[in-house]
Design a protein around this motif. Structure first.
Motif, short mmCIF file in Angstrom:
data_model
loop_
_atom_site.label_atom_id
_atom_site.label_comp_id
_atom_site.label_asym_id
_atom_site.label_seq_id
_atom_site.Cartn_x
_atom_site.Cartn_y
_atom_site.Cartn_z
N UNK A 24 0.82 -1.22 0.00
CA UNK A 24 0.00 0.00 0.00
C UNK A 24 0.85 1.27 0.00
N UNK A 25 2.15 1.12 -0.18
CA UNK A 25 3.06 2.24 0.00
C UNK A 25 2.91 3.34 -1.04
N UNK A 26 2.27 3.04 -2.15
CA UNK A 26 2.08 4.08 -3.16
C UNK A 26 0.95 5.04 -2.80
N UNK A 27 0.13 4.68 -1.84
CA UNK A 27 -1.02 5.51 -1.51
C UNK A 27 -0.64 6.95 -1.17
N UNK A 28 0.32 7.19 -0.26
CA UNK A 28 0.65 8.60 0.02
C UNK A 28 1.23 9.33 -1.18
N UNK A 29 1.86 8.59 -2.09
CA UNK A 29 2.42 9.22 -3.29
C UNK A 29 1.31 9.69 -4.22
N UNK A 30 0.33 8.84 -4.46
CA UNK A 30 -0.79 9.22 -5.32
C UNK A 30 -1.67 10.27 -4.65
N UNK A 31 -1.79 10.18 -3.33
CA UNK A 31 -2.56 11.19 -2.61
C UNK A 31 -2.00 12.59 -2.88
N UNK A 32 -0.67 12.69 -2.84
CA UNK A 32 -0.04 13.99 -3.07
C UNK A 32 -0.06 14.40 -4.54
N UNK A 33 0.24 13.44 -5.43
CA UNK A 33 0.43 13.81 -6.84
C UNK A 33 -0.88 14.03 -7.58
N UNK A 34 -1.94 13.29 -7.22
CA UNK A 34 -3.19 13.37 -7.96
C UNK A 34 -4.23 14.24 -7.25
N UNK A 35 -4.28 14.15 -5.93
CA UNK A 35 -5.36 14.81 -5.20
C UNK A 35 -4.94 16.13 -4.57
N UNK A 36 -3.93 16.10 -3.71
CA UNK A 36 -3.55 17.34 -3.03
C UNK A 36 -3.08 18.40 -4.01
N UNK A 37 -2.50 17.98 -5.12
CA UNK A 37 -2.04 18.93 -6.13
C UNK A 37 -3.21 19.67 -6.78
N UNK A 38 -4.43 19.12 -6.64
CA UNK A 38 -5.64 19.74 -7.21
C UNK A 38 -6.56 20.29 -6.12
N UNK A 39 -6.03 20.39 -4.90
CA UNK A 39 -6.81 20.95 -3.81
C UNK A 39 -7.80 19.99 -3.17
N UNK A 40 -7.67 18.70 -3.46
CA UNK A 40 -8.54 17.67 -2.88
C UNK A 40 -7.77 16.97 -1.75
N UNK A 41 -8.47 16.62 -0.69
CA UNK A 41 -7.83 15.99 0.48
C UNK A 41 -6.72 16.90 1.04
N UNK A 42 -6.96 18.19 1.06
CA UNK A 42 -5.93 19.14 1.52
C UNK A 42 -5.45 18.83 2.94
#
Length: 417
Positions: free
Chosen positions: A45-63
């Motif tokens: 599951x180690x990719x989860x924080x990476x995708x959280x940052x790259x896909x979501x937080x970068x677009x203002x989601x899951x800030x």
């Protein structure tokens, strides 16, 4: 390395809190929303924080969302060829978090990517499954498996696992014919021992100390150490039952015990849930000779039954088994898995002899009572997890409501962690 829709799988996990309507609890319904803490377990599951940052937080989601990464076994890290980073669909800025060099030739020689390393570095807090295992992970390269420096830089918190005390209870166990508590343990365990001896084909004699082993047959669990130690204590008035499946060479080792030590030792290389319960209830001692053990569940299952652990001194075994009070410690074993260390064999055999000398004594009766008085339910660990996760200060997170454990019973819960 084969990656099939890896991004889709992680996006499904990341989307779930925003869209799934939860109505299984009287205290909560509807989607969780975006102000949450994700718990990622081990390298898968180690990719989860990476995708959280790259896909979501970068677009203002899951800030405000945070990630807690939990290491259950540092030995499995997800090391892959360095070129495979391009398959992950991550921005180049994450490459350094994955970059890893070791001395091994598999899957390729030299430079690699390491999923667990990235999970540790990109998460907000790192956990593992016992305080002593946390100490071991930062103690050096051998027990930290080359990630000790990384973990020292992030810090780590160890919280001992709980266990399902409804499935593993001598008062309700569906696989044993005699139920008991601390007031009736002596006679009940004698009857259950006789039934167990008869079932596996050992001479039926309640006066003989009976040792059990339940676990995967692989180097981590130390069944090879146990097999070499048996010859050093089997001349004592003792019997032993070994149950487990795993590597074929180790299965053969335990299957030969009955031939090598007739009437004294039995090896069962099969997956057998009911027999695991019967060993936990009918044995006097449970031996856990692990080279390393992040937490361990077998000792947690055994103690409420008044079955006394004989353990190596590693990981969660240190946190849960107290020398002379709830069990016997053999000391730390060599973590090198390629060979069996003769010193470990001697330490284990010596500790087994020391334990069986207490059989039938007042000291043993007190240890049994101490074991049965322990609380290994999830209530205590859950409170520690709650406190730790609340410290991440995600908006809207509040302490939960005290209540009984409500997780559904597993279809079959077997003591082979």
């Amino acid at each position: 390395m084969i990656i099939i829709n890896v991004l889709d799988n992680f996006q499904a996990a990341l989307e779930a809190p925003r869209v799934l309507s939860l109505n299984s609890s009287k205290y909560f319904s509807g989607p969780y929303g975006e102000d949450i803490v994700f718990i990622a377990n081990d390298w898968h599951t180690a990719l989860l924080p990476c995708y959280l940052k790259s896909i979501y937080k970068s677009r203002g989601i899951y800030k405000n969302a945070k990630v807690a990464f939990c290491i259950h076994n540092i030995a499995y890290q997800g090391r892959h060829a360095f070129a495979d980073f391009d398959l992950l669909n991550l921005p180049d800025e994450f490459r350094s978090s994955f970059d890893f060099i070791d001395g091994y030739t598999k899957p390729v020689k030299g430079r690699k990517i390491n999923w667990m390393k990235a999970g540790i570095l990109e998460s907000d807090r790192v956990f593992t499954v016992s305080p002593h295992y946390a100490e071991e992970l930062v103690s050096g390269e051998d027990r930290g498996v080359e990630l000790d420096n990384i973990i020292r830089s992030t810090g780590i918190t160890g919280i001992v696992n709980g266990m399902d005390n409804r499935e593993w209870s001598p008062q309700t166990d569906r696989y044993i014919d005699v139920h008991y508590d601390a007031t009736t343990v002596t006679e009940a365990k004698s009857l259950l021992k006789e039934a167990l001896q008869a079932e596996v084909g050992l001479p039926v004699d309640r006066s003989i100390p009976l040792i059990g082993f339940i676990g995967r047959l692989e180097e981590q669990k130390g069944s090879d150490i146990l097999v070499e130690a048996i010859v050093k204590f089997i001349d004592e008035d003792v019997q032993i039952i070994v149950l487990g499946t795993g590597k074929k060479i180790m299965e053969k080792q335990i299957e030969e015990l009955e031939v090598t030590y007739p009437g004294k030792a039995i090896g069962v290389a099969k997956f057998n849930g009911p027999l695991a319960h019967k060993i936990i209830a009918g044995a006097d001692f449970i031996v856990i000779p692990s080279r390393f053990e992040p937490c361990g569940l077998v000792q947690l299952h055994a103690m409420p039954y008044g079955t006394v652990p004989i353990v190596s001194s590693t990981g969660g075994l240190v946190d849960t088994v107290k020398e002379g009070y709830t069990g016997f410690h053999a000391g730390a074993f060599n973590v090198e898995c390629e060979t069996v260390d003769p010193d470990d064999v001697d330490k284990l055999a010596t500790t087994v002899k020391r334990a069986i000398k207490t059989y039938g004594t007042q000291a043993m009766k007190e240890i049994i009572q101490n074991c049965m008085a322990q609380d290994f339910s999830w209530k205590g660990p859950a409170k520690l997890w709650e406190k730790a996760l609340l410290s991440l200060e995600v908006a809207g997170n509040e302490p939960g409501i005290d209540g009984e454990e409500i997780a559904p019973l597993a279809k079959e819960n077997v003591a082979t962690p």
